[in-house]
Design an enzyme around this catalytic site. Structure first.
Site, PDB file in Angstrom:
ATOM      1  CG  ASP A   1      -0.343  -0.005   2.522  1.00 55.31           C
ATOM      2  OD1 ASP A   1       0.904  -0.109   2.590  1.00 55.31           O
ATOM      3  OD2 ASP A   1      -1.070   0.108   3.535  1.00 55.31           O
ATOM      4  CB  SER A   2       4.582   1.738   0.186  1.00 61.71           C
ATOM      5  OG  SER A   2       4.910   0.537  -0.480  1.00 61.71           O
TER       6      SER A   2
ATOM      7  CG  ASP B   1       0.160  -4.033   1.974  1.00 69.26           C
ATOM      8  OD1 ASP B   1      -0.202  -4.767   2.911  1.00 69.26           O
ATOM      9  OD2 ASP B   1       0.944  -3.074   2.116  1.00 69.26           O
TER      10      ASP B   1
ATOM     11  CE  LYS C   1       2.706  -5.826   3.943  1.00 67.72           C
ATOM     12  NZ  LYS C   1       2.052  -4.828   4.820  1.00 67.72           N
TER      13      LYS C   1
ATOM     14  CD  GLU D   1      -0.256  -1.667   8.083  1.00 65.30           C
ATOM     15  OE1 GLU D   1      -0.735  -0.943   8.985  1.00 65.30           O
ATOM     16  OE2 GLU D   1       0.414  -1.212   7.137  1.00 65.30           O
TER      17      GLU D   1
ATOM     18  CD  GLU E   1       7.189  -0.613   8.308  1.00 64.84           C
ATOM     19  OE1 GLU E   1       6.244  -1.283   7.857  1.00 64.84           O
ATOM     20  OE2 GLU E   1       7.459   0.539   7.905  1.00 64.84           O
TER      21      GLU E   1
HETATM   22  O1  KIV Z   1       3.404  -1.170   1.742  1.00 65.13           O
HETATM   23  C1  KIV Z   1       4.569  -1.465   2.040  1.00 65.13           C
HETATM   24  O2  KIV Z   1       5.521  -1.141   1.318  1.00 65.13           O
HETATM   25  C2  KIV Z   1       4.768  -2.197   3.270  1.00 65.13           C
HETATM   26  C3  KIV Z   1       6.176  -2.495   3.693  1.00 65.13           C
HETATM   27  C4  KIV Z   1       6.868  -1.297   4.180  1.00 65.13           C
HETATM   28  C5  KIV Z   1       6.182  -3.549   4.750  1.00 65.13           C
HETATM   29  O3  KIV Z   1       3.837  -2.557   3.910  1.00 65.13           O
END
Ligand code: KIV
Length: 290
Positions: A70-71, A109, A139, A141, A207
């Protein structure tokens, strides 16, 4: 069976796939290879990727898993945080990455707002990533707080990578980008790690946690830990590609090593192109049709 020697011992996650003998070409990394890797002490490698070209490059270089993080909210869509990015925005990026790889495991994510209200919402989002984007895993959180959601997704046959420690989707609740698990909070971090393992996650991202705490958690878990700013004593390392390759403008977190300066290479190339066009150097006869 002869004992393995230093030269024939497995060295990469690839060596642990029994279906295709090395070095016969691409082999799909599966979640069970993550657990094999932990058992054999083979470091797992991961990078984020948001598009077909970087996915191809990272896959061909043998990176074990690609996270369509989600980055992308920051690095593709230009949001200030990861909070605004949506499932509908991430699905096409995930599809592009999944189509580009032959070996790497592609992890999608689940963005903020797509799983917090309960198990049904979480499963619905996970199914969308698997069906519409052809991800291989998802993934999400949260440790103890996400136990039910992880369990529901896993029992439906979808592998889950968990994510604890500093969780960017909670940055406002956590009070900013702050190292997690220091002092007494180490106990909570371990509780979170055990909770996601119990829920069936195949791996857990740690993290921004102190290296000693990450090492302790890693030694207590059966599933592999993937560090992002968690020191060396974890089972794998993950970096955001725009940080590690020097694409990001401005400061990057302390834990990032910049392996290239792609931003400056691209900037130089763009200046050269502009100057060549303005001075009539480009295009030359070799770039023109008869
Ligand atoms: O979205 C992302 O890039 C992440 C990583 C920093 C773990 O969740």
């Amino acid at each position: 069976m002869p004992e393995s020697t230093a030269s024939d011992a497995p060295r990469s996650v690839n060596d642990l796939n029994p279906f295709v003998p090395a070095p016969a070409g691409p082999k799909r990394v599966r979640t069970r290879h993550f657990s094999n890797a932990k058992q054999h002490g083979i470091p797992i490698t991961g990078l984020t990727s948001y598009d077909m070209l970087t996915a191809q490059i990272f896959d061909q270089a043998g990176i074990d898993f690609l996270l369509v993080g989600d980055s992308a909210g920051n690095n593709v869509f230009g949001y200030e945080t990861t909070l605004p990015v949506t499932v509908d925005e991430l699905i096409p990026l995930t599809r592009a990455v999944a189509r580009a790889v032959t070996r790497a495991l592609v992890v999608a994510d689940m963005p903020f707002g797509s799983y917090e209200t309960g198990q049904t919402e979480a499963l619905h989002t996970a199914v969308r990533f698997m069906k519409e984007a052809q991800a291989h895993a998802v993934k999400l959180e949260g440790g103890v707080r996400s136990h039910k959601q992880i369990k529901r997704i896993v029992t439906s046959g979808i592998p889950v990578m968990a994510h604890i420690g500093f969780t960017p989707q909670s940055e406002h609740g956590l009070g900013g980008h702050i190292i997690q698990g220091r002092g007494d909070a180490a106990e909570q971090l371990l509780e979170d790690a055990l909770a996601v393992q119990d829920a069936g996650a195949f791996a857990v991202v740690l993290e921004m946690v102190p290296a000693t705490v990450a090492a302790e958690v890693t030694s207590k878990l059966e599933i592999p830990t993937i560090g992002v700013g968690a020191g060396p004593d974890v089972d794998g390392q993950l970096l955001v590609w725009t940080d590690f390759a020097g694409m990001t403008e401005g400061r990057v977190p302390r834990f990032v090593r910049q392996y290239a300066n792609v931003r400056s290479v691209l900037t130089d190339a763009v200046h050269q192109f502009k100057s060549d066009v303005e001075t009539g150097v480009y295009p030359g006869p070799e770039h023109s049709y008869e």
